[in-house]
Design an enzyme around this catalytic site. Structure first.
Site, PDB file in Angstrom:
ATOM      1  N   ASP A  53      -5.201 -47.313   1.122  1.00 32.83           N
ATOM      2  CA  ASP A  53      -6.086 -46.300   1.695  1.00 32.83           C
ATOM      3  C   ASP A  53      -6.095 -46.423   3.216  1.00 32.83           C
ATOM      4  O   ASP A  53      -6.377 -47.494   3.760  1.00 32.83           O
ATOM      5  CB  ASP A  53      -7.507 -46.481   1.157  1.00 32.83           C
ATOM      6  CG  ASP A  53      -8.475 -45.447   1.707  1.00 32.83           C
ATOM      7  OD1 ASP A  53      -8.687 -44.431   1.034  1.00 32.83           O
ATOM      8  OD2 ASP A  53      -9.015 -45.665   2.812  1.00 32.83           O
ATOM      9  N   TYR A  58      -8.189 -44.120  11.630  1.00 33.43           N
ATOM     10  CA  TYR A  58      -8.040 -45.573  11.616  1.00 33.43           C
ATOM     11  C   TYR A  58      -6.990 -46.036  12.624  1.00 33.43           C
ATOM     12  O   TYR A  58      -6.989 -47.199  13.030  1.00 33.43           O
ATOM     13  CB  TYR A  58      -7.630 -46.074  10.229  1.00 33.43           C
ATOM     14  CG  TYR A  58      -8.659 -45.891   9.141  1.00 33.43           C
ATOM     15  CD1 TYR A  58      -9.935 -45.397   9.403  1.00 33.43           C
ATOM     16  CD2 TYR A  58      -8.346 -46.216   7.825  1.00 33.43           C
ATOM     17  CE1 TYR A  58     -10.855 -45.222   8.385  1.00 33.43           C
ATOM     18  CE2 TYR A  58      -9.274 -46.055   6.804  1.00 33.43           C
ATOM     19  CZ  TYR A  58     -10.518 -45.554   7.090  1.00 33.43           C
ATOM     20  OH  TYR A  58     -11.433 -45.383   6.071  1.00 33.43           O
ATOM     21  N   LYS A  83      -6.635 -39.555   5.321  1.00 36.90           N
ATOM     22  CA  LYS A  83      -7.770 -38.653   5.523  1.00 36.90           C
ATOM     23  C   LYS A  83      -7.624 -37.920   6.845  1.00 36.90           C
ATOM     24  O   LYS A  83      -7.060 -38.463   7.806  1.00 36.90           O
ATOM     25  CB  LYS A  83      -9.087 -39.434   5.507  1.00 36.90           C
ATOM     26  CG  LYS A  83      -9.227 -40.406   4.353  1.00 36.90           C
ATOM     27  CD  LYS A  83     -10.517 -41.193   4.452  1.00 36.90           C
ATOM     28  CE  LYS A  83     -10.469 -42.414   3.557  1.00 36.90           C
ATOM     29  NZ  LYS A  83      -9.648 -43.500   4.100  1.00 36.90           N
ATOM     30  N   HIS A 112     -12.214 -36.215   5.897  1.00 39.11           N
ATOM     31  CA  HIS A 112     -12.820 -37.535   6.107  1.00 39.11           C
ATOM     32  C   HIS A 112     -14.349 -37.501   6.136  1.00 39.11           C
ATOM     33  O   HIS A 112     -15.005 -38.448   5.704  1.00 39.11           O
ATOM     34  CB  HIS A 112     -12.288 -38.154   7.388  1.00 39.11           C
ATOM     35  CG  HIS A 112     -12.394 -39.644   7.417  1.00 39.11           C
ATOM     36  ND1 HIS A 112     -11.603 -40.431   8.195  1.00 39.11           N
ATOM     37  CD2 HIS A 112     -13.194 -40.507   6.757  1.00 39.11           C
ATOM     38  CE1 HIS A 112     -11.905 -41.705   8.021  1.00 39.11           C
ATOM     39  NE2 HIS A 112     -12.882 -41.774   7.147  1.00 39.11           N
ATOM     40  N   LEU A 192     -18.410 -54.416  -0.212  1.00 36.52           N
ATOM     41  CA  LEU A 192     -18.713 -55.833   0.031  1.00 36.52           C
ATOM     42  C   LEU A 192     -19.570 -56.032   1.272  1.00 36.52           C
ATOM     43  O   LEU A 192     -19.716 -57.153   1.760  1.00 36.52           O
ATOM     44  CB  LEU A 192     -17.404 -56.632   0.163  1.00 36.52           C
ATOM     45  CG  LEU A 192     -16.401 -56.454  -0.982  1.00 36.52           C
ATOM     46  CD1 LEU A 192     -15.169 -57.316  -0.751  1.00 36.52           C
ATOM     47  CD2 LEU A 192     -17.040 -56.772  -2.333  1.00 36.52           C
ATOM     48  N   SER A 232      -9.615 -56.718   3.639  1.00 36.05           N
ATOM     49  CA  SER A 232      -9.674 -58.025   4.279  1.00 36.05           C
ATOM     50  C   SER A 232      -8.417 -58.194   5.122  1.00 36.05           C
ATOM     51  O   SER A 232      -7.392 -57.566   4.848  1.00 36.05           O
ATOM     52  CB  SER A 232      -9.773 -59.151   3.237  1.00 36.05           C
ATOM     53  OG  SER A 232      -9.773 -60.420   3.873  1.00 36.05           O
ATOM     54  N   ARG A 237      -7.962 -63.964   0.638  1.00 42.80           N
ATOM     55  CA  ARG A 237      -9.078 -63.144   0.179  1.00 42.80           C
ATOM     56  C   ARG A 237      -8.573 -61.845  -0.438  1.00 42.80           C
ATOM     57  O   ARG A 237      -9.148 -61.343  -1.403  1.00 42.80           O
ATOM     58  CB  ARG A 237     -10.023 -62.856   1.348  1.00 42.80           C
ATOM     59  CG  ARG A 237     -11.328 -62.227   0.930  1.00 42.80           C
ATOM     60  CD  ARG A 237     -12.335 -62.264   2.048  1.00 42.80           C
ATOM     61  NE  ARG A 237     -12.692 -63.625   2.409  1.00 42.80           N
ATOM     62  CZ  ARG A 237     -13.398 -63.950   3.491  1.00 42.80           C
ATOM     63  NH1 ARG A 237     -13.791 -63.009   4.326  1.00 42.80           N
ATOM     64  NH2 ARG A 237     -13.691 -65.212   3.737  1.00 42.80           N
ATOM     65  N   SER A 240      -7.618 -62.834  -3.848  1.00 45.38           N
ATOM     66  CA  SER A 240      -8.784 -63.163  -4.654  1.00 45.38           C
ATOM     67  C   SER A 240      -9.551 -61.920  -5.085  1.00 45.38           C
ATOM     68  O   SER A 240      -9.980 -61.816  -6.240  1.00 45.38           O
ATOM     69  CB  SER A 240      -9.705 -64.092  -3.857  1.00 45.38           C
ATOM     70  OG  SER A 240     -10.891 -64.372  -4.572  1.00 45.38           O
ATOM     71  N   ASN A 241      -9.694 -60.965  -4.181  1.00 51.15           N
ATOM     72  CA  ASN A 241     -10.439 -59.750  -4.513  1.00 51.15           C
ATOM     73  C   ASN A 241      -9.798 -58.964  -5.648  1.00 51.15           C
ATOM     74  O   ASN A 241     -10.485 -58.208  -6.355  1.00 51.15           O
ATOM     75  CB  ASN A 241     -10.559 -58.854  -3.281  1.00 51.15           C
ATOM     76  CG  ASN A 241     -11.487 -59.417  -2.226  1.00 51.15           C
ATOM     77  OD1 ASN A 241     -12.266 -60.333  -2.483  1.00 51.15           O
ATOM     78  ND2 ASN A 241     -11.396 -58.878  -1.014  1.00 51.15           N
TER      79      ASN A 241
END
Length: 264
Positions: A53, A58, A83, A112, A192, A232, A237, A240-241
């Site tokens: 995404d 961005y 977007k 967006h 998160l 992240s 991480r 892990s996510n």
């Protein structure tokens, strides 16, 4: 999680208007720029994410595209979202995004945020992009139900997806039902953030299951059929996510987490 450990990725997906499958787990890239964006997107793809995404604002579409091109993963195996700001010309902006991403289409293109004019003209550009094969599915972000209804009534085309801020602390059954009754997929961002990782209810469930709070939150989204795009910069991480495909929350756990929202 060790960098050598293979995460158990979920295979959950939702079918969009075009018939395409959108993975419920994606990798978000907001506020990640430059080489960090390339490295993070590359780590996500290496870990097994197949949904990326990004967005025009961005400023990292080129870096995300570079990671995809260098990953060795086939383009058709990765669901790519970008977007468009409401102030930008639609089709011209999409073509710039495609050039930066290095692809001839995106899987999902979103307005967006709502513009001041109701976005009907821009939405017609989105419809044209879908009809022209530049975007397989089209949707919106940060819209409410009335805004979605206006686009539908003015054009006859309902957004396939609405991406909004969503987490256990924002859970609202009425919002979920508003989307489902319209056939609009609910996609959440910032899952998160806002204290979710530290909330005692989530921490207790995570400790009991031997999981991280982030894994519990991602799993909660999946079991509700809501798209989630954790982000992240750290490879461990990121892996892990995504390591949520080998456990489930109980009905009691889901209800306890739902109750953290304003309208469970």
């Amino acid at each position: 999680m060790s960098e050598h450990t293979t995460p158990h990725l979920p295979t959950d997906s939702v079918t969009l208007t075009s018939g395409a499958a959108m993975p419920l787990l994606g990798f978000g890239t907001w506020q990640i720029k430059g080489s960090q964006a390339t490295d993070a997107a590359a780590a996500a793809l290496e870990a097994g994410y197949r949904h990326l995404d990004t967005a025009t604002v961005y400023g990292n579409e080129g870096e995300v595209g570079k990671a995809l091109a260098e990953s060795g993963v086939a383009r058709d195996d990765v669901f790519v979202t970008t977007k468009c700001p409401p102030s930008k010309p639609g089709l011209a902006t999409l073509r710039e995004s495609l050039d930066l991403l290095g692809t001839d289409h995106v899987d999902l293109w979103l307005i967006h945020w709502p513009g001041s004019d109701g976005d009907v003209a821009l939405w017609k550009d989105f419809v044209a992009a879908r009809e022209g094969g530049l975007a397989r599915d089209i949707g919106v972000s940060n819209f409410d139900a009335a805004m979605i209804d206006r686009l539908t009534s003015e054009t006859g085309v309902t957004p396939a997806v609405n991406q909004i801020e969503w987490s256990p602390l924002l859970h609202d059954r009425d919002v979920v039902e508003q989307h489902r009754s319209r056939g609009v997929v609910l996609e959440g961002y910032s899952a998160l953030r806002g204290g979710t990782l530290e909330h005692p209810v989530i921490v207790e469930i995570a400790d009991r299951l031997g999981r991280t709070p982030a894994q519990v939150i991602v799993r909660w989204h999946l079991q509700h059929g809501i798209v989630v795009i954790p982000k992240s910069r750290q490879a461990d991480r990121i892996r892990s996510n995504a390591d949520v495909g080998d456990f489930e929350l109980t009905v009691a756990d889901l209800r306890a987490i739902d109750a953290l929202g304003p309208n469970p």
